[in-house]
Motif scaffolding. Sequence first.
Motif, mmCIF file in Angstrom:
data_model
loop_
_atom_site.group_PDB
_atom_site.id
_atom_site.type_symbol
_atom_site.label_atom_id
_atom_site.label_comp_id
_atom_site.label_asym_id
_atom_site.label_seq_id
_atom_site.Cartn_x
_atom_site.Cartn_y
_atom_site.Cartn_z
ATOM 1 N N SER A 33 10.262 10.829 6.845
ATOM 2 C CA SER A 33 11.372 11.603 6.689
ATOM 3 C C SER A 33 11.773 12.217 8.099
ATOM 4 O O SER A 33 12.965 12.074 8.659
ATOM 5 C CB SER A 33 11.209 12.622 5.614
ATOM 6 O OG SER A 33 12.155 13.297 5.956
ATOM 7 N N MET A 34 10.676 12.443 8.844
ATOM 8 C CA MET A 34 10.997 12.950 10.209
ATOM 9 C C MET A 34 11.215 12.038 10.908
ATOM 10 O O MET A 34 12.243 12.200 12.063
ATOM 11 C CB MET A 34 9.733 13.604 10.816
ATOM 12 C CG MET A 34 9.286 15.149 10.003
ATOM 13 S SD MET A 34 7.509 15.746 10.629
ATOM 14 C CE MET A 34 8.123 16.212 12.264
ATOM 15 N N LEU A 35 10.935 10.693 10.807
ATOM 16 C CA LEU A 35 10.997 9.652 11.707
ATOM 17 C C LEU A 35 12.659 9.128 11.438
ATOM 18 O O LEU A 35 13.294 8.937 12.729
ATOM 19 C CB LEU A 35 9.999 8.361 11.509
ATOM 20 C CG LEU A 35 10.224 7.365 12.373
ATOM 21 C CD1 LEU A 35 10.162 7.621 13.963
ATOM 22 C CD2 LEU A 35 9.217 6.117 11.948
ATOM 23 N N LYS A 36 13.025 9.042 10.073
ATOM 24 C CA LYS A 36 14.163 8.924 9.955
ATOM 25 C C LYS A 36 15.302 9.967 10.456
ATOM 26 O O LYS A 36 16.140 9.262 10.935
ATOM 27 C CB LYS A 36 14.451 9.018 8.472
ATOM 28 C CG LYS A 36 15.652 8.453 7.921
ATOM 29 C CD LYS A 36 15.644 8.165 6.335
ATOM 30 C CE LYS A 36 17.084 7.814 5.930
ATOM 31 N NZ LYS A 36 17.209 7.832 4.297
ATOM 32 N N LYS A 60 2.233 11.728 0.557
ATOM 33 C CA LYS A 60 3.217 12.819 0.604
ATOM 34 C C LYS A 60 3.332 13.142 2.035
ATOM 35 O O LYS A 60 4.268 13.416 2.820
ATOM 36 C CB LYS A 60 2.677 14.224 0.180
ATOM 37 C CG LYS A 60 2.740 14.047 -1.522
ATOM 38 C CD LYS A 60 4.365 14.022 -1.874
ATOM 39 C CE LYS A 60 4.641 13.808 -3.365
ATOM 40 N NZ LYS A 60 6.020 13.835 -3.597
ATOM 41 N N ILE A 61 1.885 13.081 2.799
ATOM 42 C CA ILE A 61 2.125 13.234 4.290
ATOM 43 C C ILE A 61 2.647 12.101 4.946
ATOM 44 O O ILE A 61 3.537 12.436 6.113
ATOM 45 C CB ILE A 61 0.566 13.280 4.769
ATOM 46 C CG1 ILE A 61 0.015 14.740 4.222
ATOM 47 C CG2 ILE A 61 0.701 13.297 6.376
ATOM 48 C CD1 ILE A 61 -1.680 14.749 4.555
ATOM 49 N N LEU A 62 2.561 10.983 4.594
ATOM 50 C CA LEU A 62 3.229 9.745 5.196
ATOM 51 C C LEU A 62 4.669 9.867 4.926
ATOM 52 O O LEU A 62 5.416 9.687 5.771
ATOM 53 C CB LEU A 62 2.691 8.573 4.475
ATOM 54 C CG LEU A 62 3.135 7.029 5.115
ATOM 55 C CD1 LEU A 62 2.804 6.952 6.744
ATOM 56 C CD2 LEU A 62 2.655 5.847 4.232
ATOM 57 N N PHE A 65 -6.277 12.373 -3.911
ATOM 58 C CA PHE A 65 -6.357 11.950 -2.399
ATOM 59 C C PHE A 65 -5.172 10.901 -1.904
ATOM 60 O O PHE A 65 -4.624 11.207 -0.722
ATOM 61 C CB PHE A 65 -7.849 11.135 -2.124
ATOM 62 C CG PHE A 65 -7.761 10.859 -0.756
ATOM 63 C CD1 PHE A 65 -8.219 11.552 0.347
ATOM 64 C CD2 PHE A 65 -7.793 9.293 -0.594
ATOM 65 C CE1 PHE A 65 -8.089 10.984 1.688
ATOM 66 C CE2 PHE A 65 -7.735 8.861 0.953
ATOM 67 C CZ PHE A 65 -7.924 9.828 1.908
ATOM 68 N N ILE A 66 -4.899 9.675 -2.750
ATOM 69 C CA ILE A 66 -4.029 8.944 -2.234
ATOM 70 C C ILE A 66 -2.524 9.768 -2.446
ATOM 71 O O ILE A 66 -1.590 9.420 -1.565
ATOM 72 C CB ILE A 66 -3.987 7.756 -3.212
ATOM 73 C CG1 ILE A 66 -5.056 6.904 -3.057
ATOM 74 C CG2 ILE A 66 -2.874 6.733 -3.079
ATOM 75 C CD1 ILE A 66 -5.398 5.879 -4.145
ATOM 76 N N TRP A 67 -2.373 10.670 -3.460
ATOM 77 C CA TRP A 67 -1.129 11.480 -3.391
ATOM 78 C C TRP A 67 -0.914 12.084 -2.291
ATOM 79 O O TRP A 67 0.284 12.073 -1.818
ATOM 80 C CB TRP A 67 -1.140 12.068 -4.909
ATOM 81 C CG TRP A 67 -0.005 12.958 -5.018
ATOM 82 C CD1 TRP A 67 1.284 12.443 -5.356
ATOM 83 C CD2 TRP A 67 0.472 14.484 -4.596
ATOM 84 N NE1 TRP A 67 2.230 13.784 -5.487
ATOM 85 C CE2 TRP A 67 1.595 14.846 -4.978
ATOM 86 C CE3 TRP A 67 -0.518 15.269 -4.145
ATOM 87 C CZ2 TRP A 67 2.161 15.865 -4.692
ATOM 88 C CZ3 TRP A 67 0.023 16.679 -3.852
ATOM 89 C CH2 TRP A 67 1.316 16.841 -4.479
ATOM 90 N N ILE A 68 -1.823 12.803 -1.824
ATOM 91 C CA ILE A 68 -1.679 13.710 -0.508
ATOM 92 C C ILE A 68 -1.472 12.886 0.528
ATOM 93 O O ILE A 68 -0.498 13.436 1.478
ATOM 94 C CB ILE A 68 -3.012 14.745 -0.439
ATOM 95 C CG1 ILE A 68 -3.190 15.472 -1.721
ATOM 96 C CG2 ILE A 68 -2.883 15.245 0.962
ATOM 97 C CD1 ILE A 68 -4.631 16.107 -1.379
ATOM 98 N N LYS A 69 -2.043 11.739 0.796
ATOM 99 C CA LYS A 69 -2.143 10.903 1.864
ATOM 100 C C LYS A 69 -0.359 10.357 1.804
ATOM 101 O O LYS A 69 0.114 10.405 2.945
ATOM 102 C CB LYS A 69 -3.106 9.563 1.923
ATOM 103 C CG LYS A 69 -2.783 8.739 2.941
ATOM 104 C CD LYS A 69 -3.610 7.622 2.780
ATOM 105 C CE LYS A 69 -3.401 6.489 4.047
ATOM 106 N NZ LYS A 69 -4.121 5.474 3.753
ATOM 107 N N MET A 113 0.628 -1.171 0.043
ATOM 108 C CA MET A 113 0.029 0.074 0.007
ATOM 109 C C MET A 113 0.757 1.332 -0.077
ATOM 110 O O MET A 113 0.387 2.452 -0.082
ATOM 111 C CB MET A 113 -0.902 -0.026 1.291
ATOM 112 C CG MET A 113 -1.707 -1.178 1.054
ATOM 113 S SD MET A 113 -3.264 -0.878 -0.091
ATOM 114 C CE MET A 113 -4.151 0.688 0.354
ATOM 115 N N GLU A 114 2.148 1.152 -0.013
ATOM 116 C CA GLU A 114 2.925 2.403 0.342
ATOM 117 C C GLU A 114 3.390 2.701 -1.322
ATOM 118 O O GLU A 114 4.226 3.747 -1.214
ATOM 119 C CB GLU A 114 4.279 1.823 1.188
ATOM 120 C CG GLU A 114 3.530 1.470 2.485
ATOM 121 C CD GLU A 114 2.901 2.679 3.128
ATOM 122 O OE1 GLU A 114 3.037 3.616 3.119
ATOM 123 O OE2 GLU A 114 2.025 2.111 3.971
#
Length: 485
Positions: free
Chosen positions: A215-218, A208-210, A202-206, A157-158
């Motif tokens: 990136s922040m988590l990394k 990008k947020i993910l 909608f999927i593209w926005i989702k 799904m990613e």
Amino acid sequence: MNYIDYLNILIKYAFINLSISYLFFKIYNYKQLNNNKKTIVFSSCIIISIVLTVLSKYVNPSSIFIISYLMLICVFKYITRYKFLYLAIVALVALAISVILYVISIMISLFLFVVIFNFDNNNPIILLFANFMEALSILLIFSIKRLRNGLSFFNSMEEPYDFVIFLSGIVIIVFSDLGEYIENSLKELYILGLILIIVSIFIWIKRKILLHYKSMLKEDTINNLQNQLKEEKSINKSIKYELDTLATINHRYSTRISALEFLVKKTQNSLIKDSKINEINGLIKGLSEEYSIELMNNISVENKTGILSIDNLLEYFKLVCNKNNIAYSVIVKTSVKDIIPGVIHINLLEVLISDMLNNSIIAINHSTTETRSILIKFDFLDYLEICIYDTGIPFEIDTLVKIGKERVTTHINDGGNGIGFFTTFETLRKTNGSIIIEEYEKDKSQYSKGIIFKFDNKREYIIYSYRYKDIISQTNGGIIVKSSL
């Protein structure tokens, strides 16, 4: 409309529904489609087509497509048991591909039969030939080597398949503009194209947020690793101090334990009073408690999650493993302190870890292997992952097949009651998590098995085992069984 018109409509809807179904299972590369499931899918497509043919007299074509789409999703849900949103996306792409190939086939058929051979527009032969061409196109597409196993990026799904949906929407809109040259109903597909484009955005926005969150988590993980490197020297000193402390404790108690063993052996060959036995039992219990308290006060888990209750639980099991002469390690590869509460309730995770570690200890105590060890690992890449490895005896095949469905255990005499795995599967159902059981041959791993919990929203039960043929012969569905990794 006369009976020929209704026959044309029935043939069209039946073939579109069958082609969408075929495309859906090919796109996902669904390999559990046995004869019974194929019969259900085929029968459902025919029934849906009959219903749509009746409704076509009262409902416009765009609504017919939406009704057909929703009814097919219900069929796919029943067959696969996958998440509804995931089914909707893959089915939408299957619908788009089917419609695109159908439009192309209709255009070629009309050119051949109407323009060249002067057939009537409503002649069923035109539609049958178009259906034949579409079927041939689908088979040729999926005979390509790279597509024989479906579209692999839909297995995750990613992956950025929003572009595929967006492109499908654009293509459908372009072809729907040609509707007046083919048949008026195709003009209604314009709505479907717009829906596909909106869904893709909608999927593209989702996504990008993910990606931003990852990136922040990394970045946070890198910072944590840098801090760990800076503190490596102090950690090594702490470990050395702990080892020295453990050696001191063991030295302090070794003589007393040996003396107590001597007393027990001496009493085996003599008749002694019950009071004397009670006194010896009191000495053993007192020495055990004293030893445990000193270990608890001086030995701690080196690698921590940062969640007090979980770390306390891991520390407790280290003490239990020490008592059972089991090497015990905890690895926290990624900072999970802020991730765990958003994935699984802490109380549920405590019960899950407790049940699995208790099972590992019982399995090791029943094993004759010289290596006695447990490893528990926490990690997060795309989802939270908790792994528990041990050197205990393997599961019985009957247990592997039945766990999660009923309470089964092979260690009743050691307190096993089957509740542990049963409640674990209940927790996984609540959190949409997956469980993977890996079994290793002796010469390929230092552990005999591993239990991996992935909170990936897939709710799968997968077994990787060198005994996979024996396991498959006893399972009746619901489990994915593969050969060893």
